[in-house]
Design an enzyme around this catalytic site. Structure first.
Site, PDB file in Angstrom:
ATOM      1  N   CYS A  80       0.727  -0.998  -0.038  1.00  0.00           N
ATOM      2  CA  CYS A  80       0.094   0.156  -0.033  1.00  0.00           C
ATOM      3  C   CYS A  80       0.965   1.318   0.024  1.00  0.00           C
ATOM      4  O   CYS A  80       1.334   1.663   1.194  1.00  0.00           O
ATOM      5  CB  CYS A  80      -1.007   0.194   1.146  1.00  0.00           C
ATOM      6  SG  CYS A  80      -1.835   1.586   1.341  1.00  0.00           S
ATOM      7  N   CYS A  89      -0.772   4.460   2.229  1.00  0.00           N
ATOM      8  CA  CYS A  89      -0.878   4.074   3.756  1.00  0.00           C
ATOM      9  C   CYS A  89      -0.362   2.998   4.167  1.00  0.00           C
ATOM     10  O   CYS A  89       0.811   2.476   3.992  1.00  0.00           O
ATOM     11  CB  CYS A  89      -2.314   4.710   4.156  1.00  0.00           C
ATOM     12  SG  CYS A  89      -3.690   3.982   3.509  1.00  0.00           S
ATOM     13  N   SER A  90      -1.234   1.986   4.596  1.00  0.00           N
ATOM     14  CA  SER A  90      -0.871   0.962   5.349  1.00  0.00           C
ATOM     15  C   SER A  90      -1.889  -0.311   5.063  1.00  0.00           C
ATOM     16  O   SER A  90      -1.960  -1.368   6.151  1.00  0.00           O
ATOM     17  CB  SER A  90      -0.502   0.902   6.658  1.00  0.00           C
ATOM     18  OG  SER A  90      -1.745   1.536   7.294  1.00  0.00           O
ATOM     19  N   CYS A  91      -2.737  -0.200   3.962  1.00  0.00           N
ATOM     20  CA  CYS A  91      -3.849  -1.011   3.644  1.00  0.00           C
ATOM     21  C   CYS A  91      -3.377  -2.221   3.686  1.00  0.00           C
ATOM     22  O   CYS A  91      -2.279  -2.825   3.226  1.00  0.00           O
ATOM     23  CB  CYS A  91      -4.439  -0.760   2.505  1.00  0.00           C
ATOM     24  SG  CYS A  91      -5.354   0.983   2.583  1.00  0.00           S
TER      25      CYS A  91
END
Lengths: 205, 220
Positions: free
Chosen positions: A105, A108-110
């Site tokens: 991702c 962000c940090s999906c």
């Protein structure tokens, strides 16, 4: 972002800052401390990469399940009891000889929490997010993974609410193992695409 | 927004440093930061996209040096203040000065929270007869889309030609959801050849896909 090197210096400041938020919200009745504990306990003890490993173990041992996973991963995974937050819309991507999948991702940090739990620091870090899309082979080398020459690499940047689970290749020498024994060969990183499943000779987890 | 979070293809960040046996949280406050962010989100005052926007709309130096949960906490403070759920004086004092905003709450208890986590929040919305414009195999051109507000079209994939790989569904559109609207659009997985994105620096035999709403796409 800069990773754990920088986190220590923020620690006392951040402890106070977080405690202030918790106290104010609790005093106002806007958070229930029991619910906070429940959230932490869920991701510390109940929702983690062993969920995903069980999905992969079943996919390796049950052809019909693997087909279902390919067609409708959300439903197939939910049938094993692994649904919920950050797993609402799932896609399974299958590694095969000559094709490797890897998930990132960049924005962000999906990450597919319902099957892998919370992401490791490196997944959330600037280096991985910056480089996985541009030089996946170089990144894989830093994980100690070298793929056969000519292997196609498909990188999946999770830019919406679709979440991706890599189904690694079933290791050689795993014939006849039970679904549970197969799941023990499945590492977290193999389901992100930065690792491979263990060979039975390497032992379980 | 063209913010510091949009990291794909950026140089200079160094090697990836995976650690074996890393703890889930590096300090107790990180666990509370996670829990508070989820619990405050469960009050229903803002969308996930709005909270992402609050994390990324900040000074690049601050973004890159705050640590992961540090950003979450700074964004949570901003969301709480912007929505009038707490006052700056209260955060500074670490004590509530008065009661909650009357139209908010009560807070979900542990059982309701467990149910909410197990249920998740679907992004799918009824298309109401609206058909997807593209089908798998179509060649598409991503727009040179650079809004000041939140978007999920990464900089590296703007103005690029790719191929639709899948129609994922009619999903809540992040750009507008971050602005407080519940508006949906068709969502596609679009794959780009490495050379299309990275030119001569592309590694051979690599491709990258993004998930892109129809509003990001034109016919190629």
């Amino acid at each position: 972002m800069a990773g754990h090197d920088h986190e220590g210096s923020h620690l006392d400041d951040m402890t106070a800052r977080v405690m202030a938020i918790e106290t104010v919200l609790t005093e106002k009745g806007l958070v229930d401390p029991g619910a906070l504990d429940l959230i932490v306990e869920t991701y510390e003890n109940r929702v983690g990469p062993r969920n995903g490993a069980r999905v992969v173990g079943r996919a390796w041992s049950d052809r019909d399940f693997a087909d279902w996973l390919g067609r409708d991963a959300t439903a197939a995974i939910a049938s094993m009891g692994f649904a919920g937050r950050q797993g609402e819309h799932m896609t399974a991507v299958f590694n095969a000889p000559g094709r490797h999948n890897m998930v990132v991702c960049t924005l962000c940090s999906c990450y597919p929490w319902s099957v892998l739990g919370l992401p490791p620091s490196w997944y959330k870090s600037a280096p991985y997010r910056a480089r996985a899309v541009m030089e996946p082979r170089a990144v894989l080398a830093e994980f100690g993974v070298t793929l056969p020459e000519g292997t196609e690499i498909r990188v999946w940047d999770s830019t919406a609410e679709q979440r991706y689970l890599v189904i690694p290749e079933r290791p050689a020498g795993s014939d006849g193992l039970s679904e549970a024994a197969l799941a023990d060969l499945v590492t977290r990183d193999s389901m992100i695409g930065t690792g491979l499943a263990r060979a039975p000779s390497e032992g379980g987890r | 927004m063209n913010g510091p979070h949009d990291l794909g293809g950026r140089d200079g960040h160094g090697p990836v440093a995976p650690r074996a046996d890393e703890p889930l949280f590096h300090a107790p406050w990180e666990a509370r930061a996670l829990a508070l962010t989820l619990a405050a989100g469960a009050l229903g005052q803002w969308s996930l996209d709005r909270s992402r926007a609050a994390r990324e709309d900040r000074d690049p130096v601050d973004y890159l040096t705050s640590g992961y949960y540090g950003i979450w906490i700074k964004a949570l403070e901003r969301l709480l203040l912007d929505h009038g759920l707490v006052g700056a004086d209260e955060l500074a004092a670490g004590r509530a000065a008065d009661g909650p905003r009357p139209d908010v709450g009560p807070a979900p208890g542990p059982r309701e929270m467990a149910a909410a986590l197990a249920r998740g929040t679907s992004a799918a919305r009824d298309p109401g007869g609206r058909r997807p414009r593209f089908v798998p195999g179509d060649r598409v051109l991503t727009r040179n889309h650079q809004p000041r507000g939140h978007t999920r079209l990464p900089a590296y994939a703007r103005g690029r030609i790719g191929t639709v790989e899948a129609v994922r569904g009619h999903h809540l559109f992040a750009d507008r959801s971050a602005a407080g609207e519940d508006v949906a659009d068709w969502l596609y997985t679009v794959r780009f050849d490495g050379h299309m994105l990275w030119g001569t620096r592309a590694e051979p035999g690599t491709s990258v896909s993004i998930d892109a709403w129809e509003a990001y796409l034109d016919d190629a």
